[in-house]
Structure formats: C-alpha cells, structure tokens
Design a protein around this motif. Structure first.
Motif, PDB file in Angstrom:
ATOM      1  N   THR A   1      -0.203   9.555   3.305  1.00  0.00           N
ATOM      2  CA  THR A   1       1.135   8.968   3.209  1.00  0.00           C
ATOM      3  C   THR A   1       1.844   8.750   4.531  1.00  0.00           C
TER       4      THR A   1
ATOM      5  N   PHE B   1       0.334   4.642  -1.664  1.00  0.00           N
ATOM      6  CA  PHE B   1       1.621   4.938  -1.203  1.00  0.00           C
ATOM      7  C   PHE B   1       2.283   3.709  -0.470  1.00  0.00           C
ATOM      8  N   PHE B   2       1.559   3.102   0.183  1.00  0.00           N
ATOM      9  CA  PHE B   2       2.181   2.008   1.137  1.00  0.00           C
ATOM     10  C   PHE B   2       2.235   0.709   0.264  1.00  0.00           C
TER      11      PHE B   2
ATOM     12  N   ASP C   1       2.957   0.526  -3.053  1.00  0.00           N
ATOM     13  CA  ASP C   1       4.335   0.625  -3.771  1.00  0.00           C
ATOM     14  C   ASP C   1       5.403   0.262  -2.647  1.00  0.00           C
ATOM     15  N   GLN C   2       5.195   0.660  -1.412  1.00  0.00           N
ATOM     16  CA  GLN C   2       6.467   0.499  -0.590  1.00  0.00           C
ATOM     17  C   GLN C   2       6.487  -0.983  -0.118  1.00  0.00           C
ATOM     18  N   PHE C   3       5.153  -1.599   0.306  1.00  0.00           N
ATOM     19  CA  PHE C   3       5.344  -2.871   0.769  1.00  0.00           C
ATOM     20  C   PHE C   3       5.551  -4.074  -0.478  1.00  0.00           C
ATOM     21  N   LYS C   4       5.154  -3.622  -1.753  1.00  0.00           N
ATOM     22  CA  LYS C   4       5.656  -4.629  -2.769  1.00  0.00           C
ATOM     23  C   LYS C   4       6.890  -4.958  -3.149  1.00  0.00           C
ATOM     24  N   ASP C   5       7.853  -3.798  -2.781  1.00  0.00           N
ATOM     25  CA  ASP C   5       9.159  -4.197  -2.951  1.00  0.00           C
ATOM     26  C   ASP C   5       9.742  -5.036  -1.566  1.00  0.00           C
ATOM     27  N   GLU C   6       9.372  -4.732  -0.569  1.00  0.00           N
ATOM     28  CA  GLU C   6       9.702  -5.410   0.675  1.00  0.00           C
ATOM     29  C   GLU C   6       9.327  -6.628   1.135  1.00  0.00           C
TER      30      GLU C   6
END
Length: 469
Positions: free
Chosen positions: A348, A395-396, A398-403
């Motif tokens: 993370t 972890f990333f 999940d973060q990038f797919k929304d951004e």
C-alpha cells in the motif's frame, strides 16, 4: 487503373509470392550447401527431394495466406498487420511441412537449411511487399490508381470522413461527392456545398452514370429506415458499402463486428490478441524469448542472488500480489531490494526518492532494473508476457480505476516486463493517465513486430531508470 481487376491482382500476388519462395529456396540451398558446405552433404536427401518438399511448402503457404486474408484488399491496412500475416503464413506452412516430414518418416533433411529457408522466406516477402506498398502509395499520392467514394450524408459525420481521406492521400481515395436529403439544414462549408450532388433519391442514377468504387453511409440515426434500401441499391449495382455509425464519437476505440449465432455484435474495442492465432504466436514468442533470456542471464542471476543474501538479512526473492489478465491476481517475482517489512506496508506504499527502506545493493538493482529479471519465470508460468502493460498492486488498482475511467482496459491483455509506456519514458513517478493512454494504444495496435520494436527500444535505451526509487 486497377479497378475491376481485384481477382487478377490476387492471382498476381500469389504468383509473385510463389516466385519469391522459389528464390528463397535457392538462396537457402546455396548458403547451406555451398557456403556452409561440410563433408556430411552425402548424408542428406538428394536435391530432387528438396525440390519436392519446397513445392509442398510453397503450396501450403499460398493456401494459408489466402485463408488468413493476406490477399484481401489492403489499401488501408497498416503494414505491421501485413507483416504479422506474412509471419503467420510462413509459420503455419513450416508446421505443415514438418508434420508431413514426420508422417512419412523423412528425417535426412538439413535442419540448418530449414531454418535458412524459413528466415530468408520471411525476409524476402517483407522486403518486396514493403517496396510494393510504398510504390503504390507514392503512385496514389500522384493521382494514379485512385478509387472514388460517394458519401451519403453531408453533415458532421460525412465531413469528418472526407477530412480523414484528405489527410491520407496515400490511400488513393477521392470523394466523388455527397448525397443528402437535408443539405439545406446544415451550415455547410463552401467546399462541401460544391460537392453535394443532390438527394439520396438519385443514388441509383448516380451509380449508373458515374464511376463509384465505394459508397460510405454517414447518415444520422434518424435516417436509419433508409439504410436497407441504400444497401439494396448499392449491392444490386455491385458497389461496396461502408457505414460510419452516428455514435462513432462515443466509442472508446475502433469497433469490429462479431457473430453471436445469427446476430452481428459490435465489439467496441478491437483487441488483436483476442484472436486465437495471435495469442498462440505471442505465447510461443514469450516462452522462447524467456528461456533464452534466463539461460543468457543465469550468471547474473546467481551473482545478484549472492549479493542480496550478503547485503541484508531475509529472502533473496520478493513476491508481491499484482493484478493481471482479466483482473486476476498473481504473485510477481523480483529480487528483494528493500529491508524486510510487513506485507501490508509493501502493498500500500509507494517507493519514494531516498527511500530509507532500500538497501544499498537494492538501490543499484532498482536503478538498473536488474531486480526485474525473475519476472521471466512469471512469463514461463503464463502470469505475464515479455511485452505488455506493467501490472499494479490491487490497492492502487482500486484507487486508479475510480480516478482514471479507462484504467481497467489494460487488464484485457497479459501484463509485461516492459511495455510501450515504459520505452516512451513513462516509468516510475510519471503520469498514470499518459501511461494508460500508451497501454491502450499498445493493446489496440498489437503486432509481433510491435513487440520486437519495444524489446529493441528497451535494449537500446538501456535499463537505467532515473524515475526508479
């Protein structure tokens, strides 16, 4: 003009291909049995047998090339795609030849000759087709061998299509004019207004009075009821029809049609690696390249393993969960370059410049990318490819797919050790959006030649990474 002679052109291409295969045969024969001649020549088959097997290979090549579409019209086909088809045709022809040799138990044939025959055949075919393609493009730029296109629809879609043709004079396509029922409702450019010949009702008369090679339907969805009649008229006249969908601007990529039973399905993203043959070729290349890479770098692997063990306590290899093909997770291997830490922290946290977690030897490994060498074993396992988008931690992801809306598209192909984004300088602490744009370009434009280009750029530019911390 070559109009109306497509069948003759196909036969001509097949004849030329057959001729160049014979030239390749004689070059391979001369190199093997005259330049590399040895005293075992008498142990091989007589020359007449080689001619027989050359004939089998030649016929196999023509049949395979015809089936995979190498002789289909390719005025707008990228040369890289043509090279891929040439390689496929030669590869399958060699498989056919070797299978027949195995069945008839013919083993006294020079392996060196077969390798030369296969390699020279591909090189000769690529060179002569490149010369032909460039020559035709130059002729088309000068106005020769042109084809005439009639566009139905003078609105924004038709205008966009004409602009694309003007940007590619090497295609040799010329807009004959437009037909549109609502031309008075558009704010037409002067250039387009001059090319409007009338309404769609006069399509039959235009096709009978003028030379038209292709009709492009660029009408809005409101005109959909007219499509069936337009297609009927064009096919009755023997004219090719293409349709530019009104929703083209919302598609994320170049679409292509698939069949689901008797229903045509529009796939919004063309992924060449979805093709079975392309997938087999890439996998075969990955296995061969990885085996060679592991063998050649084995002394380096041993040296690094000893260096990691002597410079810090802990395991030699570091495995980390990454997201791969079809969003499935796998464990990616690296040489350990950091001090031991809890898995939750390593999964993370980004590595930063002057990161205190790195070992001195690990810093050297990361800067030179030598810590990535164990990933060739990931390639052999099938988790990764030699070339592809770099995999990221869950972890990333999940973060990038929304951004980043298109971020998850990269998981439609296997992740790679190196990729198009990386050789273009997008490594380490660089723009994720630009990286994804490059990854998507690679996914949509994959060819085996493109993979080789990326590998070559990786080697030429070196493995040093100023953004690797």
């Amino acid at each position: 003009m070559i109009r109306g002679k497509e069948r003759f052109i196909t036969q001509l291409y097949m004849g030329v291909d057959f001729t160049f295969i014979q030239i390749s045969f004689f070059i391979a024969w001369f190199v093997r049995f005259y330049l590399i001649n040895d005293e075992q020549l008498g142990a091989y088959l007589p020359r007449s047998s080689y001619f027989l097997w050359n004939l089998v290979y030649s016929i196999s090549y023509l049949l395979v090339a015809f089936v995979i579409g190498l002789y289909a019209p390719k005025r707008r086909l990228k040369f890289a795609r043509e090279v891929t088809k040439i390689f496929q045709a030669h590869l399958f022809s060699m498989f056919i030849l070797l299978s027949i040799l195995f069945i008839v138990k013919t083993i006294d044939i020079s392996r060196i000759f077969l390798v030369l025959y296969f390699t020279i055949g591909i090189m000769v075919a690529v060179i002569y087709r490149f010369i032909v393609k460039q020559s035709l493009r130059n002729l088309r730029r000068k106005g020769y061998n042109r084809q005439f296109v009639l566009i139905l629809g003078a609105g924004s879609i038709g205008k966009r299509y004409m602009q694309n043709l003007l940007q590619h004079p090497e295609y040799g396509l010329e807009v004959l004019g437009f037909l549109d029922d609502n031309r008075t409702e558009y704010d037409l450019d002067v250039e387009i207004r001059k090319k409007v010949l009338g309404s769609i009702d006069i399509l039959t008369r235009i096709l009978s009075e003028r030379i038209v090679d292709e009709v492009v339907v660029a009408l809005p969805l409101t005109a959909f009821p007219k499509y069936q009649q337009i297609i009927f008229i064009c096919e009755k006249a023997g004219i090719r029809v293409s349709i530019v969908p009104d929703f083209y601007d919302i598609l994320p990529a170049s679409p292509h049609f698939e069949k689901f039973g008797d229903l045509p399905i529009i796939n919004v993203r063309d992924v060449p690696l979805d093709d079975f043959v392309n997938g087999i070729l890439k996998r075969a290349f990955d296995i061969g390249f990885s085996l060679v890479a592991i063998i050649l770098t084995s002394p380096i692997l041993v040296f690094i393993a000893i260096g990691v063990k002597l410079t810090s306590p802990g395991s030699v290899l570091f495995k980390q969960e990454r997201v791969g093909l079809n969003r499935r997770t796998f464990y990616m291997y690296k040489f350990r370059s950091m001090k031991f830490m809890p898995e939750s922290a390593s999964n993370t946290e980004w590595t930063v410049e002057d990161d205190p977690r790195r070992t001195k030897f690990g810093t050297f490994l990361r800067k030179t990318s030598l810590d990535e060498l164990p990933q060739f074993f990931n390639v052999l396992k099938g988790d990764m490819s030699v070339v592809g988008p770099r995999p990221e931690r869950p972890f990333f992801v999940d973060q990038f797919k929304d951004e980043i809306p298109k971020y998850m598209v990269k998981h439609q192909v296997s992740p790679g050790i190196t990729g198009w984004a990386q050789v273009c300088g997008l490594r380490g602490d660089t723009s994720i959006r630009k990286r994804i744009d490059h990854d998507i370009y690679y996914i949509e434009n994959w060819t085996l030649l493109f993979d080789m280009k990326i590998i070559w750029k990786t080697v030429v530019k070196g493995f040093m990474n100023k953004n690797a911390y």
